[in-house]
Design a protein around this motif. Structure first.
Motif, PDB file in Angstrom:
ATOM      1  N   ILE A  29      -0.833 -10.348  -4.594  1.00  0.00           N
ATOM      2  CA  ILE A  29      -0.860  -9.225  -3.653  1.00  0.00           C
ATOM      3  C   ILE A  29      -1.767  -9.585  -2.477  1.00  0.00           C
ATOM      4  O   ILE A  29      -2.906 -10.015  -2.657  1.00  0.00           O
ATOM      5  N   ASP A  30      -1.268  -9.422  -1.266  1.00  0.00           N
ATOM      6  CA  ASP A  30      -2.029  -9.760  -0.061  1.00  0.00           C
ATOM      7  C   ASP A  30      -2.988  -8.620   0.285  1.00  0.00           C
ATOM      8  O   ASP A  30      -2.557  -7.552   0.716  1.00  0.00           O
TER       9      ASP A  30
ATOM     10  N   VAL B  10     -10.074  -5.430 -11.409  1.00  0.00           N
ATOM     11  CA  VAL B  10      -9.281  -5.508 -10.176  1.00  0.00           C
ATOM     12  C   VAL B  10      -9.998  -6.387  -9.152  1.00  0.00           C
ATOM     13  O   VAL B  10      -9.378  -7.205  -8.465  1.00  0.00           O
ATOM     14  N   MET B  11     -11.314  -6.235  -9.059  1.00  0.00           N
ATOM     15  CA  MET B  11     -12.087  -6.993  -8.076  1.00  0.00           C
ATOM     16  C   MET B  11     -12.168  -8.476  -8.419  1.00  0.00           C
ATOM     17  O   MET B  11     -12.003  -9.331  -7.556  1.00  0.00           O
TER      18      MET B  11
ATOM     19  N   LEU C 282      -1.600  -1.013  -4.564  1.00  0.00           N
ATOM     20  CA  LEU C 282      -2.431  -2.096  -5.089  1.00  0.00           C
ATOM     21  C   LEU C 282      -3.500  -2.524  -4.087  1.00  0.00           C
ATOM     22  O   LEU C 282      -4.636  -2.809  -4.464  1.00  0.00           O
ATOM     23  N   VAL C 283      -3.141  -2.540  -2.812  1.00  0.00           N
ATOM     24  CA  VAL C 283      -4.136  -2.862  -1.783  1.00  0.00           C
ATOM     25  C   VAL C 283      -5.199  -1.760  -1.737  1.00  0.00           C
ATOM     26  O   VAL C 283      -6.397  -2.038  -1.625  1.00  0.00           O
ATOM     27  N   ALA C 284      -4.770  -0.506  -1.847  1.00  0.00           N
ATOM     28  CA  ALA C 284      -5.727   0.609  -1.873  1.00  0.00           C
ATOM     29  C   ALA C 284      -6.627   0.514  -3.099  1.00  0.00           C
ATOM     30  O   ALA C 284      -7.817   0.843  -3.034  1.00  0.00           O
ATOM     31  N   LEU C 285      -6.083   0.037  -4.204  1.00  0.00           N
ATOM     32  CA  LEU C 285      -6.867  -0.144  -5.424  1.00  0.00           C
ATOM     33  C   LEU C 285      -7.955  -1.184  -5.208  1.00  0.00           C
ATOM     34  O   LEU C 285      -9.110  -1.000  -5.597  1.00  0.00           O
TER      35      LEU C 285
ATOM     36  N   LEU D 131       1.040   9.336  -0.482  1.00  0.00           N
ATOM     37  CA  LEU D 131      -0.383   8.994  -0.440  1.00  0.00           C
ATOM     38  C   LEU D 131      -0.636   7.528  -0.083  1.00  0.00           C
ATOM     39  O   LEU D 131      -1.643   7.206   0.550  1.00  0.00           O
ATOM     40  N   PHE D 132       0.266   6.638  -0.507  1.00  0.00           N
ATOM     41  CA  PHE D 132      -0.016   5.201  -0.360  1.00  0.00           C
ATOM     42  C   PHE D 132       1.025   4.436   0.449  1.00  0.00           C
ATOM     43  O   PHE D 132       0.694   3.430   1.066  1.00  0.00           O
ATOM     44  N   GLY D 133       2.253   4.880   0.418  1.00  0.00           N
ATOM     45  CA  GLY D 133       3.300   4.165   1.136  1.00  0.00           C
ATOM     46  C   GLY D 133       4.203   3.364   0.227  1.00  0.00           C
ATOM     47  O   GLY D 133       5.341   3.084   0.573  1.00  0.00           O
ATOM     48  N   GLY D 134       3.728   2.984  -0.942  1.00  0.00           N
ATOM     49  CA  GLY D 134       4.538   2.201  -1.869  1.00  0.00           C
ATOM     50  C   GLY D 134       3.661   1.474  -2.862  1.00  0.00           C
ATOM     51  O   GLY D 134       2.434   1.608  -2.860  1.00  0.00           O
TER      52      GLY D 134
END
Length: 197
Positions: free
Chosen positions: A115-116, A106-107, A58-61, A50-53
């Protein structure tokens, strides 16, 4: 007969919500894909599918948090009274944050560390478009003045953000009606500060 999809949108949402809770409460280092998968009754394979890793999760979050927040802001009706709209945007801001404290962390809570999120940073800016648009309409109508649209928008956001962040961070014995009244007082004060009426 087609095989049922295991790695679907519902699982993706559950994984993001659980990851947000872990990161907001314990920090980004506490997020283990193995533990996350087990808690959601799935496999790490599903997360990678679903995310790649972990970094991509975390970027998706980050992206999901700002997308959800921005959607809530865009649902506020646009009327012919931009100052009323600004008040409603502030209320929607608070309501969303109280319903989604982990996404809010998170925002704005710095919980993602280094995290980039550069590729998704535009979502944060876009989430503030309804605010900037309402301020721009107020300035154009002559009901707000004294600074640029960007400066007024920033100050309005800062006050609302501060009020909401304090409400989320500080334990309170006040009931919701009292907390809402305190929020409204701060929101109304910043509106009066920029108003020409």
């Amino acid at each position: 007969m087609a095989r049922p999809r295991i790695h679907d949108a519902e699982l993706r949402t559950r994984l993001l919500e659980a990851a947000a809770e872990t990161v907001a409460q314990h920090g980004v280092d506490a997020l283990s894909l193995r533990k996350l998968a087990a808690a959601q009754d799935t496999s790490t394979t599903a997360i990678y599918s679903l995310f790649g890793g972990r970094a991509e999760l975390l970027v998706a979050l980050f992206a999901t948090s700002f997308t959800s927040f921005g959607d809530a802001q865009r649902r506020v009706p646009v009327t012919d009274n931009s100052e009323v709209d600004l008040g409603e945007l502030a209320v929607a801001y608070r309501d969303w944050a109280l319903r989604n404290p982990h996404l809010y962390a998170v925002m704005f809570g710095g919980v993602l560390g280094s995290i980039d999120v550069g590729a998704e940073a535009h979502r944060a800016d876009a989430a503030m478009d309804p605010l900037r648009d309402a301020v721009a309409r107020a300035v154009a109508a002559g009901t707000m003045a004294g600074a640029s649209v960007e400066s007024i928008s920033h100050s309005f956001w800062a006050i609302v953000h501060g009020l909401v962040s304090l409400e989320l961070a500080m334990p309170s014995t006040s009931d919701d009606e009292t907390r809402r009244a305190m929020f409204d007082a701060g929101k109304d004060a910043v509106l009066r500060g920029w108003s020409r009426r």
